[in-house]
Each structure stands twice: as structure tokens, then as C-alpha cells.
Design an enzyme around this catalytic site. Structure first.
Site, PDB file in Angstrom:
ATOM      1  N   VAL A 128       0.920  -1.208  -0.109  1.00 48.84           N
ATOM      2  CA  VAL A 128       0.061   0.017  -0.121  1.00 48.84           C
ATOM      3  C   VAL A 128       1.020   1.221   0.003  1.00 48.84           C
ATOM      4  CG1 VAL A 128      -1.598   1.075   1.324  1.00 48.84           C
ATOM      5  CG2 VAL A 128      -1.808  -1.183   1.212  1.00 48.84           C
ATOM      6  N   PRO A 129       1.230   1.755  -1.386  1.00 54.06           N
ATOM      7  CA  PRO A 129       2.510   2.621  -1.422  1.00 54.06           C
ATOM      8  C   PRO A 129       2.397   4.056  -0.815  1.00 54.06           C
ATOM      9  CG  PRO A 129       1.105   2.269  -3.673  1.00 54.06           C
ATOM     10  CD  PRO A 129       0.434   1.518  -2.328  1.00 54.06           C
ATOM     11  N   CYS A 130       2.342   4.122   0.568  1.00 56.85           N
ATOM     12  CA  CYS A 130       2.454   5.573   0.959  1.00 56.85           C
ATOM     13  C   CYS A 130       3.688   6.307   0.501  1.00 56.85           C
ATOM     14  CB  CYS A 130       1.882   5.761   2.574  1.00 56.85           C
ATOM     15  SG  CYS A 130       2.910   4.611   3.385  1.00 56.85           S
ATOM     16  N   HIS A 131       4.532   5.444   0.150  1.00 52.83           N
ATOM     17  CA  HIS A 131       5.666   6.192  -0.002  1.00 52.83           C
ATOM     18  C   HIS A 131       5.824   6.964  -1.397  1.00 52.83           C
ATOM     19  CE1 HIS A 131       5.927   2.314  -2.344  1.00 52.83           C
ATOM     20  NE2 HIS A 131       6.496   3.096  -3.272  1.00 52.83           N
ATOM     21  N   ARG A 132       4.949   6.865  -2.030  1.00 51.35           N
ATOM     22  CA  ARG A 132       4.390   7.634  -3.285  1.00 51.35           C
ATOM     23  C   ARG A 132       3.769   9.143  -3.165  1.00 51.35           C
ATOM     24  NH1 ARG A 132       2.128   2.409  -6.605  1.00 51.35           N
ATOM     25  NH2 ARG A 132       3.959   1.430  -6.875  1.00 51.35           N
TER      26      ARG A 132
END
Length: 161
Positions: A128-132
Site C-alpha cells: 500500500v504505497p504511501c511512499h508515493r
């Protein structure tokens, strides 16, 4: 409900994965913020099929061969958090969004701080790409797994890691 766990190494550090009912409920970069605290003992289950799939998909992701995860996910959170996390999964590989853009995507354009807080509590790192999600000015801000790992993941997705 039995919670299963496993640990494994990755390019961003040691990971802790948790699963229940054949779904990933958490993936944490150890040493980061908000580590999970067991309410009851976890059953160490490294050969659980969902963990084998997670390892395979993460290996492909880190090798630059996977852009989309196909795992069954079941993160626990409020309705608002669930909406924020779902919006994260819709940010395409190799792209970023601002917190304001993410807030607008869930129909809550004034909830920028709440979106940032929800992202900070994202229980399933990387997948779940919260790094984006970055600041409106392009700065890297807040990542429970460490800003150096956020930068590394973004470089990976740009083909530069």
C-alpha cells in the site's frame, strides 16, 4: 482469529509481515515508527501461502519486475483510513501525488492533515504505497519506514535504484 507472522530481509531492511484469514494485515519495516504490538501471541508461520506469495511479489518488485501487487489485503482502520489507503493503491507505479491530491481523490479536499495522519498509520508498507505521497512542493515528508527508505523506493520505481 489467529494472527500469523514472519520476518524476512529486504533492500529496505528487515520486514515483519502479519496475516489473518489468508490476507496480509500488516507489513512493517522494522526500526520504523508505529511497530505493531501483539494483543496475543503471533504464530510464526513462514511457510503460510500468503507469506510465500508476499515474498515472491516483493522479490519481483525489488528486482524491478513487478509494478502491481495481487495479494489479498485486510488492513484494520477507520472508514476514513480505509478510504485514504485505497487511494494509495490507485497511485500508479513510478508516480507521486501530494497529500492534497490524495485528499481530493477521496472527496475530502480539506482533509490534507487527516490524510497525512492516515498515511502515517498505513499498516501495510510498500504494498500500500504511501511512499508515493510527497509534499506539494515536491519534498519528501513523513514515512514510518524512514525517509531514506522512502527515497530509495521512489528511486527504484524511477528505475534509478
Amino acid at each position: 482469529m489467529t494472527t500469523h507472522s514472519t520476518h524476512f530481509d529486504s533492500p529496505v531492511g528487515r520486514l515483519l509481515a502479519l496475516a489473518a484469514n489468508d490476507a496480509i494485515i500488516a507489513l512493517h519495516i522494522l526500526g520504523g515508527k508505529h511497530p505493531p504490538v501483539p494483543a496475543e501471541p503471533w504464530l510464526d508461520s513462514p511457510r503460510l501461502p500468503v507469506f510465500l506469495q508476499l515474498r515472491q511479489e516483493l522479490s519481483e518488485y525489488f528486482a524491478g519486475q513487478r509494478r502491481r501487487f495481487e495479494l489479498r489485503l485486510a488492513p484494520a482502520g477507520s472508514d476514513f483510513q480505509q478510504a485514504a489507503w485505497l487511494a494509495l493503491t490507485r497511485i500508479p507505479y513510478g508516480q507521486t501525488r501530494s497529500y492534497g491530491q490524495q485528499a481530493a481523490a477521496i472527496g475530502r479536499p480539506a482533509a490534507v492533515r487527516a490524510v497525512a495522519a492516515a498515511n502515517g498509520r498505513n499498516p501495510i508498507a510498500i504494498v500500500v504505497p504511501c511512499h508515493r505521497v510527497i509534499a506539494a512542493n515536491g519534498a519528501l515528508t513523513g514515512y514510518a519506514g524512514g525517509l531514506h527508505n522512502k527515497a530509495w523506493l521512489l528511486r527504484l520505481e524511477e528505475g534509478a535504484a
